[in-house]
Design an enzyme around this catalytic site. Structure first.
Site, PDB file in Angstrom:
ATOM      1  N   ASP A 175      -3.394  76.703  37.067  1.00  0.00           N
ATOM      2  CA  ASP A 175      -1.810  76.845  37.059  1.00  0.00           C
ATOM      3  C   ASP A 175      -1.364  78.213  36.436  1.00  0.00           C
ATOM      4  O   ASP A 175      -1.066  78.181  35.441  1.00  0.00           O
ATOM      5  CB  ASP A 175      -1.234  75.466  36.177  1.00  0.00           C
ATOM      6  CG  ASP A 175       0.107  75.653  36.174  1.00  0.00           C
ATOM      7  OD1 ASP A 175       0.839  76.299  36.987  1.00  0.00           O
ATOM      8  OD2 ASP A 175       0.874  74.871  35.220  1.00  0.00           O
ATOM      9  N   SER A 204       1.225  70.297  30.423  1.00  0.00           N
ATOM     10  CA  SER A 204      -0.080  69.827  30.885  1.00  0.00           C
ATOM     11  C   SER A 204      -1.072  69.160  29.827  1.00  0.00           C
ATOM     12  O   SER A 204      -1.730  68.091  30.062  1.00  0.00           O
ATOM     13  CB  SER A 204      -0.848  70.444  32.094  1.00  0.00           C
ATOM     14  OG  SER A 204      -1.079  71.616  31.471  1.00  0.00           O
TER      15      SER A 204
HETATM   16  C1  LIG Z   1       2.596  78.139  34.334  1.00  0.00           C
HETATM   17  S1  LIG Z   1       2.055  78.247  32.680  1.00  0.00           S
HETATM   18  C2  LIG Z   1       1.192  77.113  32.409  1.00  0.00           C
HETATM   19  C3  LIG Z   1       1.853  75.764  32.302  1.00  0.00           C
HETATM   20  C4  LIG Z   1       1.049  74.557  31.813  1.00  0.00           C
HETATM   21  N1  LIG Z   1      -0.215  74.431  32.813  1.00  0.00           N
HETATM   22  C5  LIG Z   1       1.831  72.926  32.240  1.00  0.00           C
HETATM   23  O1  LIG Z   1       1.762  72.478  33.373  1.00  0.00           O
HETATM   24  O2  LIG Z   1       2.534  72.410  31.164  1.00  0.00           O
HETATM   25  C6  LIG Z   1       0.863  79.451  32.813  1.00  0.00           C
HETATM   26  C7  LIG Z   1       0.250  79.882  31.489  1.00  0.00           C
HETATM   27  O3  LIG Z   1      -0.999  80.650  31.516  1.00  0.00           O
HETATM   28  C8  LIG Z   1      -1.127  81.465  30.519  1.00  0.00           C
HETATM   29  N2  LIG Z   1      -1.841  82.477  31.101  1.00  0.00           N
HETATM   30  C9  LIG Z   1      -1.754  83.559  31.632  1.00  0.00           C
HETATM   31  N3  LIG Z   1      -2.923  84.509  32.203  1.00  0.00           N
HETATM   32  C10 LIG Z   1      -3.716  83.486  31.854  1.00  0.00           C
HETATM   33  C11 LIG Z   1      -5.229  83.623  31.703  1.00  0.00           C
HETATM   34  N4  LIG Z   1      -5.973  84.660  32.477  1.00  0.00           N
HETATM   35  N5  LIG Z   1      -6.053  82.893  31.119  1.00  0.00           N
HETATM   36  C12 LIG Z   1      -5.486  81.642  30.431  1.00  0.00           C
HETATM   37  N6  LIG Z   1      -4.188  81.621  30.444  1.00  0.00           N
HETATM   38  C13 LIG Z   1      -3.279  82.658  31.065  1.00  0.00           C
HETATM   39  C14 LIG Z   1       0.552  81.658  30.264  1.00  0.00           C
HETATM   40  O4  LIG Z   1       0.458  82.246  28.919  1.00  0.00           O
HETATM   41  C15 LIG Z   1       1.163  80.512  30.314  1.00  0.00           C
HETATM   42  O5  LIG Z   1       1.019  79.837  29.181  1.00  0.00           O
END
Ligand SMILES: C[S@@+](CC[C@H](N)C(=O)[O-])C[C@H]1O[C@@H](n2cnc3c(N)ncnc32)[C@H](O)[C@@H]1O
Length: 286
Positions: A166, A102
């Protein structure tokens, strides 16, 4: 903040849920560009810039192969997906070497006047995003908690834009954290466009998620659900859900068409569905 997380998006990059989410995201970005005035995009769980589809993790899961690669092979001529295919640089008959996350999609969509903030908890992922994305001064990446960023950075000075939430849904209370943070963000910035991703694991869990959204009593909620396996197949992820709040004009029809095209190309034959529905009206009754 202690980081105790197994989730690595490289196993899932380019799967059908990424496709569904990114198709919605690109439509919203495109709609924001219909006006000249500047917008702000906040991606609270950003991941990295690009995912190497030749990496062992991607091969091991096979999710990109059954997702984006299959979609390119079977659906490259679908008119509703033209915007998406252009953004990920898909070509007829070609294998995709890397899949944009994203932050890459958002930053490629910014104009000189626009701005974006990417927040990611894992330092290595955040640094990769910083390295891999051409900033031109318009984007910033922060290592930290995405939910805290919703409090810290909303509403933006631009007063228009979008928020993508996400999370990985690794912990059982992720939905609760997301709903609380979203409700608070919406109080601060009711006019922002919000995109919230949620997994569909069973019919019961899906209707529970819809009811929890509805219970927030926030107007203009649109749910776009795409399932490619039977809801109750016991497969980890039967479907992908996207809640859009304050969706741009035309989103309902567009997502219906685009998701139907994705479904035709990647669903288990005879399984799944596309359902694009308004969950709450334009105005809530008092
Ligand atoms: C589903 S992936 C994101 C994919 C990205 N949004 C995309 O569409 O390409 C979720 C991400 O959230 C991160 N993450 C997990 N907990 C988090 C938090 N509390 N705050 C920010 N990032 C977090 C993970 O390391 C991971 O990289």
């Amino acid at each position: 903040m202690r980081i105790a997380m197994n989730y690595r998006h490289i196993y899932h990059a380019g799967n059908f849920a990424d496709i569904a989410k990114h198709v919605g995201l690109l439509y919203c970005l495109d709609a924001l560009k219909r006006k000249d005035s500047a917008f702000f995009a906040l991606d609270s769980h950003a991941g990295r810039g690009f995912y190497d589809l030749q990496a062992p993790e991607a091969h091991k899961s096979g999710e990109a192969e059954r997702g984006i690669q299959r979609l390119i092979d079977r659906g490259i001529d679908e008119p509703a997906l033209a915007l998406y295919f252009a953004a990920i640089h898909a070509r007829r008959g070609k294998r995709l070497a890397r899949y944009p996350g994203s932050p890459a999609l958002i930053s490629a969509g910014l104009r000189a006047q626009d701005r974006a903030l990417f927040v990611e908890l894992l330092p290595a992922e955040a640094r990769a995003a910083e390295r891999e994305i051409e900033s031109l001064g318009r984007v910033r990446t922060e290592i930290g908690d995405g939910y805290a960023s919703l409090k810290a950075f909303l509403p933006p000075d631009e007063r228009r834009g979008l928020v993508l939430i996400d999370p990985p849904y690794e912990s059982l209370d992720e939905l609760k954290s997301m709903l609380q943070s979203f409700a608070e963000a919406h109080r601060r910035w009711p006019n922002g466009m919000y995109l919230l991703w949620y997994p569909i694991r069973s019919a019961g869990q899906r209707s529970m998620v819809h009811s929890r959204f509805e219970a927030l009593r926030i107007p203009k909620m649109l749910c776009a659900d795409l399932a490619i396996h039977p809801d109750d197949a016991g497969i980890g992820l039967a479907g992908s859900g996207l809640l859009l709040v304050n969706p741009p004009y035309g989103a309902d029809g567009y997502l219906q068409e685009a998701y139907a095209a994705i479904h035709r190309a990647v669903a288990t034959p005879g399984a799944g569905y596309v359902e694009v529905t308004r969950l709450t009206p334009e105005r809530m009754a008092q």
